[in-house]
Design a protein around this motif. Structure first.
Motif, mmCIF file in Angstrom:
data_model
loop_
_atom_site.group_PDB
_atom_site.id
_atom_site.type_symbol
_atom_site.label_atom_id
_atom_site.label_comp_id
_atom_site.label_asym_id
_atom_site.label_seq_id
_atom_site.Cartn_x
_atom_site.Cartn_y
_atom_site.Cartn_z
ATOM 1 N N GLY A 112 22.480 102.434 103.975
ATOM 2 C CA GLY A 112 21.482 102.888 103.016
ATOM 3 C C GLY A 112 21.990 102.920 101.595
ATOM 4 N N VAL A 113 23.206 102.393 101.375
ATOM 5 C CA VAL A 113 23.798 102.356 100.041
ATOM 6 C C VAL A 113 23.838 100.904 99.583
ATOM 7 C CG1 VAL A 113 25.770 102.990 98.619
ATOM 8 C CG2 VAL A 113 25.226 104.333 100.659
ATOM 9 N N GLN A 114 23.273 100.627 98.427
ATOM 10 C CA GLN A 114 23.285 99.275 97.883
ATOM 11 C C GLN A 114 24.136 99.236 96.626
ATOM 12 O OE1 GLN A 114 21.677 96.259 99.114
ATOM 13 N NE2 GLN A 114 23.326 95.670 97.707
ATOM 14 N N VAL A 115 25.025 98.255 96.553
ATOM 15 C CA VAL A 115 25.866 98.051 95.375
ATOM 16 C C VAL A 115 25.207 96.996 94.495
ATOM 17 C CG1 VAL A 115 28.142 97.341 94.543
ATOM 18 C CG2 VAL A 115 27.936 98.676 96.654
ATOM 19 N N ILE A 116 25.157 97.273 93.192
ATOM 20 C CA ILE A 116 24.560 96.348 92.230
ATOM 21 C C ILE A 116 25.553 96.121 91.103
ATOM 22 C CG2 ILE A 116 22.645 95.949 90.634
ATOM 23 C CD1 ILE A 116 20.937 97.777 92.345
ATOM 24 N N THR A 117 25.769 94.869 90.748
ATOM 25 C CA THR A 117 26.709 94.513 89.697
ATOM 26 C C THR A 117 26.125 93.358 88.897
ATOM 27 O OG1 THR A 117 29.081 94.096 89.297
ATOM 28 C CG2 THR A 117 28.020 92.818 91.040
ATOM 29 N N PRO A 118 26.569 93.148 87.646
ATOM 30 C CA PRO A 118 25.883 92.167 86.797
ATOM 31 C C PRO A 118 25.923 90.726 87.259
ATOM 32 C CG PRO A 118 27.055 93.729 85.427
ATOM 33 C CD PRO A 118 27.453 94.012 86.847
ATOM 34 N N GLY A 119 26.981 90.260 87.892
ATOM 35 C CA GLY A 119 27.069 88.839 88.215
ATOM 36 C C GLY A 119 27.782 88.577 89.513
ATOM 37 N N HIS A 120 27.772 87.307 89.911
ATOM 38 C CA HIS A 120 28.448 86.912 91.147
ATOM 39 C C HIS A 120 29.943 86.732 90.946
ATOM 40 C CE1 HIS A 120 24.684 86.429 93.228
ATOM 41 N NE2 HIS A 120 24.234 85.576 92.339
ATOM 42 N N GLY A 121 30.353 86.203 89.789
ATOM 43 C CA GLY A 121 31.762 85.941 89.542
ATOM 44 C C GLY A 121 32.468 87.132 88.936
ATOM 45 N N GLY A 122 33.701 86.895 88.548
ATOM 46 C CA GLY A 122 34.492 87.969 87.960
ATOM 47 C C GLY A 122 35.232 88.768 89.004
ATOM 48 N N SER A 123 36.175 89.565 88.538
ATOM 49 C CA SER A 123 37.015 90.318 89.457
ATOM 50 C C SER A 123 36.305 91.507 90.080
ATOM 51 C CB SER A 123 38.277 90.798 88.719
ATOM 52 O OG SER A 123 37.920 91.460 87.521
ATOM 53 N N ALA A 124 35.110 91.855 89.597
ATOM 54 C CA ALA A 124 34.304 92.896 90.244
ATOM 55 C C ALA A 124 32.857 92.432 90.362
ATOM 56 C CB ALA A 124 34.384 94.206 89.461
ATOM 57 N N ALA B 243 18.635 98.134 87.383
ATOM 58 C CA ALA B 243 19.701 98.539 88.305
ATOM 59 C C ALA B 243 19.633 100.030 88.613
ATOM 60 C CB ALA B 243 21.064 98.171 87.715
ATOM 61 N N PHE B 244 19.518 100.867 87.591
ATOM 62 C CA PHE B 244 19.481 102.307 87.814
ATOM 63 C C PHE B 244 18.213 102.713 88.571
ATOM 64 C CE2 PHE B 244 22.463 104.034 84.266
ATOM 65 C CZ PHE B 244 23.419 103.103 84.632
ATOM 66 N N GLY B 245 17.122 102.016 88.352
ATOM 67 C CA GLY B 245 15.860 102.381 88.982
ATOM 68 C C GLY B 245 15.752 102.027 90.447
ATOM 69 N N ARG B 246 16.764 101.363 91.021
ATOM 70 C CA ARG B 246 16.702 101.024 92.458
ATOM 71 C C ARG B 246 17.070 102.218 93.331
ATOM 72 N NH1 ARG B 246 13.235 98.449 91.875
ATOM 73 N NH2 ARG B 246 13.422 99.040 89.689
ATOM 74 N N ALA B 247 17.579 103.302 92.755
ATOM 75 C CA ALA B 247 18.054 104.444 93.548
ATOM 76 C C ALA B 247 16.925 105.436 93.783
ATOM 77 C CB ALA B 247 19.209 105.137 92.821
ATOM 78 N N GLU B 248 16.845 105.946 94.992
ATOM 79 C CA GLU B 248 15.848 106.955 95.340
ATOM 80 C C GLU B 248 16.422 108.369 95.282
ATOM 81 O OE1 GLU B 248 14.619 105.731 99.215
ATOM 82 O OE2 GLU B 248 13.084 104.359 98.463
ATOM 83 N N ARG B 249 17.559 108.604 95.964
ATOM 84 C CA ARG B 249 18.112 109.955 96.059
ATOM 85 C C ARG B 249 19.405 110.134 95.279
ATOM 86 N NH1 ARG B 249 18.926 110.943 102.222
ATOM 87 N NH2 ARG B 249 20.040 112.736 101.327
ATOM 88 N N HIS B 250 20.197 109.081 95.193
ATOM 89 C CA HIS B 250 21.508 109.232 94.553
ATOM 90 C C HIS B 250 21.876 107.954 93.813
ATOM 91 C CE1 HIS B 250 25.657 110.330 93.801
ATOM 92 N NE2 HIS B 250 26.002 109.148 94.270
#
Length: 785
Positions: free
Chosen positions: A613-625, A735-742
């Motif tokens: 139930g936890v989704q990780v969101i980051t700006p791009g596919h590449g890069g070290s994170a 990105a921030f708006g995808r969260a429901e509870r946390h």
């Protein structure tokens, strides 16, 4: 907002730092690795992360690309991820490993296999330390096993040797070789035996797999060979033969031999590469002033603009881009391309039709009316014109006699009453609002059905009670079509309308019958469509139909935070239940480490939200994170395996990309000779072997474009230092708006975050739809009744 800490003292209540400032208490490099988890005694606090960053593989930092490079995220993988997880976890890593830190930390009872009352008497802190010691020992054993040498000569052969090679490839950081096992996958753990009382019941049948839509037919082998021969003469890679043959058609080899710059029609080929190919084929005569080069560059630049959302470009901008690629007379080159019909030209008045109509009849305003000259490709131009005509048709054919009768007064003044009244009286309505406002179109659909109207809800991503837009257009979901090929319905409500590109919207509107009602609903603050166009924004800007703005605010601290971002303010919010947590990091390696710990341990323990139930969101596919690095680390922790099915294992969380701009959450079930079997919202989809690499990606971490349209109980937004160029107000809002509870923010961009929210607006898109709609509306008003 709250800040995650590494010690109990630092985890005590502290004032929220001002927006954009790094919160105090950044962990020191020598902080103890086994500091006990911070907790307020009832699981309301997020456990602190270990300080030691995990090693993370690195790709180049995202950057703003020049004109001939891909911009932003990979468009083939953009789009909303939709919905919550599919409900299949594929095996908890702690179960597979024989226990883990979550078990003792949850109740302090030492339930990881201790004996007698001694384990039961462990305090919560002691149990946490024991669990951490166990975890470190387990990791050390696994590292030792990986690094142990294999005996010379090898004792493995056949599939076992292939599997070992796949494991070594994954552990070495390389891509695993495509490896499909024809045998069914072995379950990660045995299924529990059914109770004796239910032994007589028949076993439920597994869902029948349905094959994914077939890829376009491959070009004939003789055509590919002919193209390969031409490519060899020009020193181009032989791998381009098949895509070039498919892109150029029957006489592909002849086209390339006569006009080498036609190679730009192949995705991924750049102008400098096409120039080198042309020089090798044509010799010194292949110069920058070649008319064939200018024509090919004109089409290529418009295609690249479409990838960034434009349906057309202003002529001066296109001429400037041609000059940037060394075309000596760009205006003349553009004129030749227009004369030959390679591109289309449009003259769009700068002033709105209403302003022109107000001009005195005897004025010479028509002669002096300023216009902007737009240039576009035929496909996008026809799609925009078809869409404008279709929307005008819906408003023009909607009459009291031709439309299904609907008296909105009987629906009262509950949620969505204003939207119900507007939809009852008009053929086209636009509805705007945040996540809470989605209740209003749902109420509209319920009211319409209560009045006997044939109603359909469609969304970009899977949503409760709605079909997907893609499934609706394909005929796999939603109402049937009538004899004219249009939907058999009276009301179509489209959620996530900002995700409609011009071609999808044109096909959708064309399928709505005369006299029916169409409601476009969405949040104008989210990221735009993956494909060309800005349909929702253009319809709003044209003001040719009623617009209903929801007054329902998004609730709680997350809603307050996101609402502020929407108007350019990164505000401090009170989060007594730690709904919003800031996790400061120093570098990308620490960002990956903290993210894994949040997903696997801290959020599940503190909020009772499973890792799925936890989704990780980051700006791009590449890069070290980026998504690749994060997914590799999350897979290692949550579902380790050799990647036996083309880089995937049963239980892997993935996103399926059946078409550009769509990213559907799924889970790997198994694979066989037919391909990779996925569980998609309870149904089975089979992705052919040859399409797995391009259409399936791991999905623990996704981009914001992939996540738009979906929501999850908890979201971890990762902002490493190299992500600064990709940040903008609409990205952060989405990105921030995808969260429901946390919401946890792994924060490594310092002042770039508030600056992006306040100053970096969405990138503008050049389109024609708003002007077309205004012109059609003005023409309709001038017609005699």
């Amino acid at each position: 907002m709250s800040t995650d800490r590494d010690t109990e003292a630092a985890a005590a209540e502290t004032p929220t730092p001002p927006a954009g400032q790094e919160p105090p208490g950044t962990p020191a490099p020598d902080a103890p690795a086994e500091a006990p988890a911070a907790s307020d005694g009832d699981g309301a606090a997020v456990a602190p992360a270990d300080t030691g960053p995990a090693a993370a593989g690195g790709e180049g930092a995202p950057s703003v690309p020049p004109a001939d490079e891909d911009a932003g995220e990979d468009l083939a993988g953009k789009g909303p991820a939709g919905g919550a997880d599919s409900g299949r976890d594929g095996g908890d890593p702690q179960d597979a490993a024989g226990g883990g830190p979550d078990a003792p930390a949850s109740d302090g009872a030492g339930a990881d296999g201790g004996t007698g009352g001694e384990a039961a008497q462990l305090s919560e802190a002691e149990a946490e330390l024991a669990a951490q010691r166990y975890e470190r020992e387990r990791i050390a054993r696994r590292k030792a096993e990986r690094q142990a040498p294999v005996e010379a000569g090898g004792k493995l052969s056949g599939k076992a040797a292939d599997l070992l090679a796949a494991v070594r490839a994954v552990e070495g950081g390389a891509s695993a070789p495509a490896y499909f096992d024809d045998a069914p996958a072995v379950p990660r753990r045995p299924a529990p035996e059914a109770p004796a009382a239910r032994a007589a019941e028949p076993a439920p049948q597994p869902p029948r797999p349905r094959p994914e839509a077939a890829a376009p037919a491959a070009p004939p082998a003789e055509r590919v060979e002919a193209v390969r021969a031409v490519l060899a003469r020009g020193g181009a890679p032989a791998e381009l033969a098949a895509p070039a043959a498919a892109a150029l058609g029957e006489d592909a080899a002849e086209q390339l031999a006569e006009d080498p710059w036609r190679l730009l029609a192949v995705a991924g080929v750049r102008p400098n590469q096409a120039d080198g190919f042309a020089r090798a084929l044509l010799g010194p005569g292949a110069g920058p002033d070649d008319e064939r080069r200018a024509a090919a560059l004109t089409g290529w630049l418009l295609e690249q603009a479409a990838l960034k959302g434009h349906t057309a470009l202003e002529a001066p901008a296109l001429e400037s881009a041609l000059a940037g690629y060394g075309v000596p007379a760009p205006a003349e080159a553009l004129g030749r391309a227009i004369a030959e019909g390679l591109v289309l030209v449009f003259h769009e008045p700068v002033a709105e039709p209403a302003a022109r109509a107000a001009q005195p009849a005897d004025s010479d305003a028509d002669a002096e009316q300023p216009v902007r000259v737009l240039v576009g490709l035929e496909g996008h131009a026809l799609a925009e014109e078809s869409l404008a005509d279709g929307l005008a048709r819906l408003t023009g054919t909607f009459t009291g006699e031709g439309a299904a009768a609907w008296d909105p007064s009987a629906d009262g003044a509950g949620v969505g009453a204003e939207l119900v009244r507007a939809a009852a009286a008009h053929g086209l309505v636009v509805h705007t609002g945040g996540e809470a406002a989605r209740a209003e179109p749902l109420a509209l659909a319920a009211a319409a059905r209560a009045h006997g109207l044939r109603t359909c809800l469609a969304a970009h991503a899977p949503a409760p009670g709605a079909v997907t837009v893609a499934g609706l257009l394909a005929g796999a979901e939603g109402p049937d079509r009538d004899a004219d090929g249009r939907f058999a319905l009276d009301l179509l409500v489209v959620l996530d309308a900002p995700q409609l590109d011009v071609e999808t919207a044109a096909a959708l509107v064309e399928s709505v019958p005369d006299g029916a009602r169409l409601v476009l609903s969405g949040d104008p603050g989210v990221l735009g469509s993956a494909g060309p166009g800005r349909v929702f924004a253009d319809v709003l800007a044209a003001r040719v139909c009623p617009q209903v703005a929801s007054r329902l605010p998004d609730p709680g601290p997350i809603g307050e935070l996101v609402s502020g971002i929407g108007i350019g303010e990164l505000n401090q919010v009170e989060a007594p239940g730690r709904e919003v947590v800031i996790v400061p990091v120093r570098d990308a390696g620490e960002a990956v480490h903290r993210t894994v710990q949040l997903v696997a341990e801290s959020v599940p323990r503190a909020f009772g939200i499973a890792a799925d139930g936890v989704q990780v969101i980051t700006p791009g596919h590449g890069g070290s994170a980026g998504t690749r690095a994060l997914n590799a680390a999350l897979k290692e922790r949550l579902n380790p395996g050799p990647g036996r099915f083309g880089g995937f294992d049963p239980g892997d969380r993935v996103v399926h990309v059946p078409s550009p701009g769509r990213a559907v959450p799924a889970r790997v079930v198994s694979a066989d000779a037919a391909g990779l079997q996925l569980d998609v919202a309870g149904g089975r989809v089979v992705v052919p072997k040859e399409l797995v690499e391009s259409r399936v990606r791991h999905g623990w971490a996704v981009t914001a474009h992939q996540a738009v349209g979906g929501r999850w109980p908890a979201v971890v937004v990762v902002l490493p230092g190299d992500a600064v160029p990709a940040l903008s107000r609409d990205w952060v809002y989405t990105a921030f708006g995808r969260a429901e509870r946390h919401l946890s923010v792994v924060h490594g961009v310092d002042q770039a975050l508030p600056r992006a929210v306040a100053e970096v607006l969405p990138k503008p898109r050049t389109t024609r739809l708003a002007g077309l709609l205004r012109s059609l509306a003005a023409a309709a008003q001038q017609q005699p009744e």
